[in-house]
Design an enzyme around this catalytic site. Structure first.
Site, short mmCIF file in Angstrom:
data_model
loop_
_atom_site.label_atom_id
_atom_site.label_comp_id
_atom_site.label_asym_id
_atom_site.label_seq_id
_atom_site.Cartn_x
_atom_site.Cartn_y
_atom_site.Cartn_z
N SER A 155 21.49 5.45 41.66
CA SER A 155 21.99 4.24 42.33
C SER A 155 23.38 3.87 41.85
CB SER A 155 21.02 3.08 42.07
OG SER A 155 20.95 2.79 40.68
N HIS B 108 -26.35 -1.40 40.89
CA HIS B 108 -26.81 -0.02 40.66
C HIS B 108 -26.43 0.78 41.91
CE1 HIS B 108 -29.32 3.43 39.81
NE2 HIS B 108 -29.70 2.90 38.64
N LYS C 268 25.34 12.44 40.97
CA LYS C 268 24.20 13.00 40.26
C LYS C 268 23.26 13.81 41.18
CE LYS C 268 23.23 12.36 36.50
NZ LYS C 268 22.62 11.21 35.82
N GLU D 28 10.92 16.82 36.40
CA GLU D 28 10.62 15.79 35.41
C GLU D 28 9.27 15.14 35.71
OE1 GLU D 28 15.13 14.40 34.14
OE2 GLU D 28 14.20 13.52 35.92
N THR E 178 16.62 32.37 22.69
CA THR E 178 15.54 32.06 21.76
C THR E 178 16.03 30.94 20.86
OG1 THR E 178 16.30 33.75 20.19
CG2 THR E 178 14.62 34.41 21.81
N HIS E 179 15.15 29.97 20.62
CA HIS E 179 15.53 28.75 19.86
C HIS E 179 16.63 27.98 20.58
CE1 HIS E 179 13.21 30.33 16.41
NE2 HIS E 179 13.77 31.49 16.72
#
Length: 448
Positions: free
Chosen positions: A273, A70, A278, A285, A150-151
């Site tokens: 890696s 407790h 990149k 993300e 848009t879209h």
């Protein structure tokens, strides 16, 4: 929450050390209130002794809890040992007045609300800082032309400053919601086993809450109802969704085939890696991923509202995890966005190239209205515009050499617009003649 995402300022709030320190203050304040009221045997001298000698040791509390199973009893036992340590042999122990007439939830729920206020204050600072950065950058890029989508499809010209400005306004709404949610969770309760004050004067509750900057819950059963906490969790989820919206836009604009922006790429940073070229939007993300945690935890808070009768502890284990994780995750998301939005790299030449990618199709709405203004029906105008637009679109799709949308209109005898009129229509700035009003409004935006 794992250390990777925990900023010390926010992480400290959810440590046992901070919780126990708040518990200690609540118990001391309750003793001082009882001494002021003079309705039980505690004297002001004893209350001062408790104030001066109250302390705890987390490791010792852990050892006691391993036996008692407790946490509140373990803490009170440990705190009492420090209060009584210097009391002469045979003298009454001041610690006997600690927790007088209270139940565990009086302590735990009041402290939790205080912690949530502490944590929300940090998020308010985060939100204000990011919002002010977005406002500043909106004016910096007020005239930077880009295409609106848009879209996911090119629509009409706009400026990049409008994106920043939209984020700033949404963050202002989040800021206001966070302030309201802080007010809504800023409650304390010291009302006894089922909220009837059966063994404690309501004035003790009022005294403690006033000194902590909380409001006394008007009717708390044994717990402070979890709708307060659910409302806050919902606001955290909404704020996380805003962060996700910003991060998603940056991610989409950093795609190689769009490449209008990039999040800062630090010196020495590596993107992959296997692929040295990149430059991935990994920070944004991460923000999107953590947003899922905060939004999912809101459901935990909603499920915690329905407890049995005057209380059970089915909510306790869930909120010990979910509340800390949500605050820590959202704080980390804000820190990521503050760095990225402040340092976001823009590529205006690429924006211009993308603006012209569809060979003038983005001016179709202006052409349609201008044709109607010459006196032909909207249906006839629409057919003229669509026939030439689809012909241009097919050539764009197939990467074929061909004339621009404007050139096709000039060659179409059904088009009732002069070359001069078409020149004026195919100016992207013509879409922005009224955009100043948007920035006038943005100028008034304040995070105060």
């Amino acid at each position: 929450m794992i250390d990777r995402y925990t900023r010390p300022e926010m992480g400290h709030i959810f440590t046992l050390e901070n919780k126990y320190a708040i518990w200690q203050e609540i118990e001391v304040l309750a003793c001082e209130a009882q001494a002021e009221l003079g309705e039980i045997g505690i004297t002001k001298e004893e209350a001062k002794w408790i104030r001066d000698h109250a302390s705890f040791n987390k490791e010792e509390v852990d050892e006691i809890e391993a036996v008692t199973n407790h946490d509140v009893i373990a803490f009170l036992t440990n705190m009492g040992s420090y209060i009584d340590a210097d009391v002469p042999e045979g003298e009454p122990k001041p610690s006997r007045w600690v927790h007088y007439g209270m139940t565990s939830t009086d302590l735990g729920d009041t402290a939790l609300c205080y912690q949530l206020c502490q944590a929300t204050d940090i998020l308010l600072d985060d939100c204000k800082k990011l919002g002010e950065i977005c406002k500043r950058r909106a004016f910096e890029e007020k005239d930077t032309l880009c295409v609106g989508r848009t879209h996911g499809i090119h629509a009409e010209p706009m400026t990049f400053g409008l994106k920043f400005g939209s984020w700033a306004w949404e963050l202002k709404r989040d800021y206001d919601r966070l302030k309201d949610a802080r007010k809504n969770v800023s409650f304390g309760a010291i009302s006894g086993a089922v909220g009837t004050y059966s063994s404690i004067d309501p004035r003790v509750e009022q005294y403690v809450c006033e000194h902590l900057g909380l409001n006394a819950d008007p009717l708390s059963t044994q717990v402070i109802s979890r709708d307060h906490h659910a409302y806050l969790a919902g606001v955290l989820a909404t704020t996380a969704a805003t962060c996700e919206r910003i991060a998603t836009e940056i991610r989409n604009l950093q795609r190689t085939d769009t490449l209008e922006v990039e999040e800062p790429f630090r010196k020495g940073q590596k993107g992959s890696s296997a692929m040295p070229h990149k430059r991935n939007p990994i920070t944004m993300e991460k923000v999107c991923g953590l947003s899922r945690v905060v939004k999912a935890n809101a459901q935990v808070a909603f499920d915690n509202v329905a407890l049995w009768h005057e209380r059970d502890i089915s909510h306790s284990s869930a909120e010990r995890v979910a509340q800390a994780d949500s605050f820590i995750a959202l704080d980390h998301m804000f820190q990521c966005l503050i760095r990225v939005v402040d340092g976001l790299i823009l590529y205006p030449k690429r924006m211009e190239a993308n603006l012209n990618k569809t060979r003038g199709l983005i001016f179709s709405s202006k052409v349609l209205l201008a044709l109607v203004d010459t006196g032909i029906s909207r249906e006839d105008a629409y057919k003229v515009v669509q026939d030439n637009a689809m012909a241009t679109w097919r050539e764009v799709q197939q990467c074929e050499q061909g004339s621009t949308f404007k050139e096709k209109l000039e060659a179409d005898p059904r088009c009732t617009l002069s070359a001069e009129q078409l020149d004026a229509i195919f100016d992207p700035r013509a879409f922005l003649t009224r955009v100043g009003v948007v920035f006038d409004r943005l100028e008034q935006l304040s995070f105060e």
